[in-house]
Write a protein that holds these residues in place. Structure first.
Motif, PDB file in Angstrom:
ATOM      1  N   ALA A  35       0.974  -0.981  -0.173  1.00 28.48           N
ATOM      2  CA  ALA A  35      -0.052  -0.380   0.163  1.00 28.48           C
ATOM      3  C   ALA A  35       0.705   1.069   0.140  1.00 28.48           C
ATOM      4  O   ALA A  35       2.087   1.072  -0.029  1.00 28.48           O
ATOM      5  CB  ALA A  35      -0.825   0.103   1.406  1.00 28.48           C
ATOM      6  N   THR A  36       0.537   2.327  -0.748  1.00 19.71           N
ATOM      7  CA  THR A  36       0.734   3.421  -0.305  1.00 19.71           C
ATOM      8  C   THR A  36      -0.107   4.681   0.224  1.00 19.71           C
ATOM      9  O   THR A  36      -1.137   4.609   0.049  1.00 19.71           O
ATOM     10  CB  THR A  36       1.613   3.962  -2.045  1.00 19.71           C
ATOM     11  N   ALA A  37       1.098   5.863   0.566  1.00 20.20           N
ATOM     12  CA  ALA A  37       0.221   7.062   1.499  1.00 20.20           C
ATOM     13  C   ALA A  37       1.041   8.311   1.357  1.00 20.20           C
ATOM     14  O   ALA A  37       2.818   8.028   1.558  1.00 20.20           O
ATOM     15  CB  ALA A  37      -0.068   5.737   2.957  1.00 20.20           C
ATOM     16  N   ASN A  38       0.410   9.297   0.475  1.00 20.89           N
ATOM     17  CA  ASN A  38       1.261  10.112   0.339  1.00 20.89           C
ATOM     18  C   ASN A  38       1.204  10.470   2.336  1.00 20.89           C
ATOM     19  O   ASN A  38       0.417  11.008   2.937  1.00 20.89           O
ATOM     20  CB  ASN A  38       0.605  11.511   0.014  1.00 20.89           C
ATOM     21  N   ASN A  39       2.390  11.524   2.358  1.00 18.20           N
ATOM     22  CA  ASN A  39       3.218  12.178   3.077  1.00 18.20           C
ATOM     23  C   ASN A  39       3.600  11.301   4.022  1.00 18.20           C
ATOM     24  O   ASN A  39       3.281  11.838   5.153  1.00 18.20           O
ATOM     25  CB  ASN A  39       2.635  13.186   3.668  1.00 18.20           C
ATOM     26  N   SER A  40       3.577   9.978   4.157  1.00 19.33           N
ATOM     27  CA  SER A  40       3.606   9.149   4.892  1.00 19.33           C
ATOM     28  C   SER A  40       5.405   9.147   5.650  1.00 19.33           C
ATOM     29  O   SER A  40       6.431   8.879   4.225  1.00 19.33           O
ATOM     30  CB  SER A  40       2.942   7.647   5.108  1.00 19.33           C
TER      31      SER A  40
END
Length: 309
Positions: free
Chosen positions: A32-37
């Protein structure tokens, strides 16, 4: 100087929110990916872990054990400003399709003849079951309904038919075979001595044997009048013991058992009474005077077929 860090976004799995896999040992990565993590970590639900499955918390790689089926939940956690933020991916692990089991068992027997017979089967975890018939049976004119397993037999078919049930599903397809033996119709008995015979009174024990194609057994019986007169029959081999005083007509019946039977045939025996002693009308002796003349010396004998002098 103040640095305003952006808010971490909710993680998004590359494979979406849900997926399905078939039961079996294997390794699957749920990234999974998450912006600004600043960091992403993964975890697995307790039930899946208890069953022996494990997850790599850094990569989201899940190692499945062969026996596991059910629902597995992978949770991803993204660290960052105003975080952490989480999301889940739900995996449905579908159990392996089992081998079909016929309601009638693995084998059966039926008698020759036109009819409809359904050979249904079940298989746990299957999505569908289809049926097929062997080539020899099909060539002979028999047909099968591939959806229900109903076989239409033609009247003249004998031999062996094989019905195959094929179950589709995870790790399938699987199949099983039901074998049917079609037994031919029993023929009518045929006596070795033919349909009739003649004997003189007080004959020796006589065998009246018969044969019948496809018979499983043949039993013999004697008419009631003959039995009442003291004659007897051996039901297993057709041997008749005649009363020495009996004369008349005896009827032996052969009954053949077998498919579409029983069938019967009869043999008629005429018992001729013993010819009596000749009796001259003029007695045993007479006298006449010498001279040309015609004199008839006739005689009689009970039960004779002819008298010669």
């Amino acid at each position: 100087t103040v640095t305003i860090t952006p808010i971490v976004s909710t993680p998004i799995f590359a494979s979406g929110a849900t997926s399905t896999r078939c039961q079996g040992a294997g390794i699957v990565t749920y990234s999974a990916t998450a912006n600004n993590s600043t960091n992403i970590s993964y975890s697995l639900d307790a039930t899946s872990i208890t069953a022996g499955n494990i997850i790599n918390s850094t990569t989201g790689e899940v190692t499945y054990v062969a026996s596991w089926n059910g629902t597995t939940t992978i949770t991803v956690s993204a660290v960052g400003c105003n975080g952490p933020r989480t999301a889940t991916h739900i995996v449905t692990v579908t159990p392996t399709v089992r081998i079909p089991v016929f309601a009638a068992g693995a084998i059966s027997t039926r008698c020759q003849g036109a009819s409809l017979v359904t050979y249904s089967a079940t298989a746990s975890n299957s999505t569908s079951i289809t049926y097929g018939l062997d080539a020899t049976s099909t060539t002979a004119g028999n047909t099968i309904n591939s959806s229900t397993g109903q076989v239409t037999y033609v009247a003249d078919w004998i031999g062996t038919s094989s019905i195959t049930a094929t179950a589709t599903g995870c790790n399938g397809p699987t199949s099983a075979i039901h074998t049917v033996t079609i037994t031919p119709t029993v023929g009518a008995p045929v006596f070795v001595l033919g349909s009739s015979s003649t004997l003189c009174q007080n004959p020796p024990n006589t065998f009246y044997t018969a044969t019948a194609s496809n018979a499983t057994s043949i039993i013999y019986s004697l008419d009631a009048t003959s039995l009442a007169a003291g004659n007897t029959i051996q039901s297993s081999d057709g041997r008749v013991n005649y009363n020495s005083s009996w004369s008349g007509t005896a009827i032996i019946t052969a009954t053949a058992t077998g498919c579409n039977g029983p069938t019967t045939a009869t043999h008629t025996v005429t018992i001729m009474p013993t010819v009596g002693t000749l009796v001259f009308v003029l007695g045993s002796s007479s006298a006449r005077c010498q001279g040309a003349g015609l004199v008839t010396y006739n005689a009689t004998a009970s039960n004779s077929t002819g008298i010669t002098y």
